[in-house]
Design a protein around this motif. Sequence first.
Motif, PDB file in Angstrom:
ATOM      1  N   THR A   1     -51.792 -38.506  18.112  1.00  0.00           N
ATOM      2  CA  THR A   1     -50.996 -39.766  17.617  1.00  0.00           C
ATOM      3  C   THR A   1     -51.905 -40.879  17.304  1.00  0.00           C
ATOM      4  N   LEU A   2     -52.905 -41.146  18.353  1.00  0.00           N
ATOM      5  CA  LEU A   2     -53.698 -42.419  18.429  1.00  0.00           C
ATOM      6  C   LEU A   2     -54.768 -42.241  17.321  1.00  0.00           C
ATOM      7  N   LYS A   3     -55.503 -40.808  17.326  1.00  0.00           N
ATOM      8  CA  LYS A   3     -56.500 -40.645  16.442  1.00  0.00           C
ATOM      9  C   LYS A   3     -55.896 -40.439  15.038  1.00  0.00           C
ATOM     10  N   LYS A   4     -54.438 -40.102  14.867  1.00  0.00           N
ATOM     11  CA  LYS A   4     -53.874 -40.328  13.395  1.00  0.00           C
ATOM     12  C   LYS A   4     -54.061 -41.668  12.951  1.00  0.00           C
ATOM     13  N   LEU A   5     -53.765 -42.500  13.807  1.00  0.00           N
ATOM     14  CA  LEU A   5     -53.494 -44.055  13.592  1.00  0.00           C
ATOM     15  C   LEU A   5     -54.999 -44.613  13.316  1.00  0.00           C
ATOM     16  N   ARG A   6     -55.892 -44.198  14.293  1.00  0.00           N
ATOM     17  CA  ARG A   6     -57.140 -44.925  14.153  1.00  0.00           C
ATOM     18  C   ARG A   6     -58.040 -44.403  13.395  1.00  0.00           C
ATOM     19  N   VAL A   7     -58.231 -43.009  13.245  1.00  0.00           N
ATOM     20  CA  VAL A   7     -59.171 -42.431  12.300  1.00  0.00           C
ATOM     21  C   VAL A   7     -58.724 -42.072  11.098  1.00  0.00           C
ATOM     22  N   ASN A   8     -57.147 -41.755  11.142  1.00  0.00           N
ATOM     23  CA  ASN A   8     -56.610 -41.159   9.871  1.00  0.00           C
ATOM     24  C   ASN A   8     -57.084 -39.951   9.319  1.00  0.00           C
ATOM     25  N   LEU A   9     -57.208 -38.853  10.502  1.00  0.00           N
ATOM     26  CA  LEU A   9     -57.626 -37.691  10.206  1.00  0.00           C
ATOM     27  C   LEU A   9     -56.346 -36.801   9.535  1.00  0.00           C
ATOM     28  N   PRO A  10     -56.614 -36.101   8.634  1.00  0.00           N
ATOM     29  CA  PRO A  10     -55.620 -35.193   8.165  1.00  0.00           C
ATOM     30  C   PRO A  10     -55.038 -33.954   9.281  1.00  0.00           C
ATOM     31  N   ASP A  11     -53.679 -33.959   8.936  1.00  0.00           N
ATOM     32  CA  ASP A  11     -53.191 -33.058   9.872  1.00  0.00           C
ATOM     33  C   ASP A  11     -53.649 -31.616  10.026  1.00  0.00           C
ATOM     34  N   ASP A  12     -54.310 -31.255   8.630  1.00  0.00           N
ATOM     35  CA  ASP A  12     -55.080 -30.220   8.857  1.00  0.00           C
ATOM     36  C   ASP A  12     -56.088 -30.185   9.846  1.00  0.00           C
ATOM     37  N   ILE A  13     -56.899 -31.161   9.765  1.00  0.00           N
ATOM     38  CA  ILE A  13     -58.002 -31.128  10.602  1.00  0.00           C
ATOM     39  C   ILE A  13     -57.709 -31.125  12.327  1.00  0.00           C
ATOM     40  N   LEU A  14     -56.454 -32.084  12.476  1.00  0.00           N
ATOM     41  CA  LEU A  14     -56.335 -32.280  13.657  1.00  0.00           C
ATOM     42  C   LEU A  14     -55.575 -30.863  14.177  1.00  0.00           C
ATOM     43  N   ALA A  15     -54.997 -30.045  13.459  1.00  0.00           N
ATOM     44  CA  ALA A  15     -54.452 -28.715  13.814  1.00  0.00           C
ATOM     45  C   ALA A  15     -55.698 -27.669  14.456  1.00  0.00           C
ATOM     46  N   VAL A  16     -56.756 -27.911  13.671  1.00  0.00           N
ATOM     47  CA  VAL A  16     -57.926 -27.051  13.940  1.00  0.00           C
ATOM     48  C   VAL A  16     -58.372 -27.302  15.394  1.00  0.00           C
ATOM     49  N   ASP A  17     -58.579 -28.834  15.302  1.00  0.00           N
ATOM     50  CA  ASP A  17     -59.366 -29.556  16.505  1.00  0.00           C
ATOM     51  C   ASP A  17     -58.533 -29.155  17.681  1.00  0.00           C
ATOM     52  N   PHE A  18     -57.000 -29.103  17.753  1.00  0.00           N
ATOM     53  CA  PHE A  18     -56.242 -28.836  18.771  1.00  0.00           C
ATOM     54  C   PHE A  18     -55.686 -27.612  18.908  1.00  0.00           C
ATOM     55  N   GLN A  19     -56.009 -26.830  18.038  1.00  0.00           N
ATOM     56  CA  GLN A  19     -55.583 -25.384  18.229  1.00  0.00           C
ATOM     57  C   GLN A  19     -53.985 -25.436  18.050  1.00  0.00           C
ATOM     58  N   VAL A  20     -53.396 -26.118  17.219  1.00  0.00           N
ATOM     59  CA  VAL A  20     -51.873 -25.914  17.195  1.00  0.00           C
ATOM     60  C   VAL A  20     -51.852 -25.908  15.504  1.00  0.00           C
ATOM     61  N   SER A  21     -50.508 -25.671  15.312  1.00  0.00           N
ATOM     62  CA  SER A  21     -50.213 -25.560  13.729  1.00  0.00           C
ATOM     63  C   SER A  21     -50.079 -26.820  13.139  1.00  0.00           C
ATOM     64  N   ARG A  22     -50.497 -26.998  11.944  1.00  0.00           N
ATOM     65  CA  ARG A  22     -50.141 -28.242  11.069  1.00  0.00           C
ATOM     66  C   ARG A  22     -48.674 -28.852  11.235  1.00  0.00           C
ATOM     67  N   SER A  23     -47.829 -28.138  11.343  1.00  0.00           N
ATOM     68  CA  SER A  23     -46.373 -28.333  11.514  1.00  0.00           C
ATOM     69  C   SER A  23     -46.192 -29.021  12.739  1.00  0.00           C
ATOM     70  N   GLN A  24     -46.750 -28.680  13.848  1.00  0.00           N
ATOM     71  CA  GLN A  24     -46.796 -29.034  15.026  1.00  0.00           C
ATOM     72  C   GLN A  24     -47.394 -30.261  15.115  1.00  0.00           C
ATOM     73  N   ILE A  25     -48.544 -30.551  14.429  1.00  0.00           N
ATOM     74  CA  ILE A  25     -49.435 -31.824  14.501  1.00  0.00           C
ATOM     75  C   ILE A  25     -48.383 -32.926  13.857  1.00  0.00           C
ATOM     76  N   THR A  26     -47.813 -32.559  12.692  1.00  0.00           N
ATOM     77  CA  THR A  26     -46.936 -33.742  12.100  1.00  0.00           C
ATOM     78  C   THR A  26     -45.758 -34.000  13.068  1.00  0.00           C
ATOM     79  N   SER A  27     -45.249 -32.858  13.595  1.00  0.00           N
ATOM     80  CA  SER A  27     -44.117 -33.219  14.664  1.00  0.00           C
ATOM     81  C   SER A  27     -44.413 -34.213  15.660  1.00  0.00           C
ATOM     82  N   ILE A  28     -45.712 -33.630  16.511  1.00  0.00           N
ATOM     83  CA  ILE A  28     -46.093 -34.478  17.556  1.00  0.00           C
ATOM     84  C   ILE A  28     -46.423 -36.055  17.051  1.00  0.00           C
TER      85      ILE A  28
END
Length: 365
Positions: free
Chosen positions: A116-143
């Motif tokens: 969540t804080l990386k999303k706010l601070r760095v504004n990474l797309p959900d797709d990149i965060l999904a790969v980074d944390f090995q979860v699906s894109r929908s899970q990143i958005t929900s998180i």
Amino acid sequence: MKCSIPGCGTFGRRRIPKRALESVKLTYPTAWITNDSRVCDTHQQRYKNSLLEGIRFATIKNSARMVHQYTGLPNGEVFLALLKFLRSYRTQTSLTYAVTGNHHSTLLYEDQLLITLKKLRVNLPDDILAVDFQVSRSQITSIWRSWLDIMVNKFKTLVGDELPSLAKCQKAMPACFASHPNTRIVIDCTEVPIEAPSNIESSAKCYSHYKSTHTAKLLIGIAPSGVITYVSRCYPGGTTDKEIVVDSAILQKVTVGDNVMADKGFLIHDILPEGVTLNIPAGMWGKTQFTPEEVAASRKVSIARIHVERSIGYLKRYKILGNKVVAKMLPYLSDIAFVCAQLVNLNPVFLREVDNDFFKMTRAT
């Protein structure tokens, strides 16, 4: 040359991958690791694999620089204190997420907050965060949406709806406010670039002639110490400063004897509550030249008012507010701005004078 990893005496003939070098330094902060350091085949493969695991909180918690870079918080201790504060909130939303391909492994709360804080601070797309944390894109958005909702609710219960009292403001008032000792709040508007709305009427309302683009506009208020004490909801970029002040009802939060400081564009004298004064730099309305007294008074106001610009600058360091906001993010923009402002307040006071006075007062008590 021996392997540079402590405790490994194997011959090292391979260089550490450049992208993994920072991870090695964080894991072994006392090790002598440089770009020319060599590692054995075993550690070479281990750190290649570590690139696929992404940066988790456990990796960066001992590095204040990395924590600040990814979250905006000063260090890992503040991060954990924030996590403890937020976890006391009871939510109906499930916060358990399985790592992709491994349903026996769940994403830790600390990593969910980091997302969540990386999303706010760095504004990474959900797709990149999904790969980074090995979860699906929908899970990143929900998180990040779930944790954003939690932070909004918890921070609102913490800060409340009222402004800090004048007495509290005066305890941490910098010397530049000596000419305006009754200042309770300094206000200014800031604009966030947004994607142009598809609706013609909405597009016209959101177009800012000042920024020459489509924006969302919000009102920011700070205490004289620089702490952000008020964040309005977002308005279309074409809304005037006065209209935002009226609609946000910020003036209903000040009382008799208080002083409000603002830029010269805030022509709100006619809507001030009785007993409340307004300090703004002098304007050229109907004049050809300022008097020496007006110049001196305006300089004092400007020197004090500049701190709201600095606070807004710290707020815009959260890239989600500094970059263009896409249409699907607009419903969350007001909450994002509020949360980012509270995260800014978790950092040390940027006014050194106030910081020193605070510690002197703490030692005295």
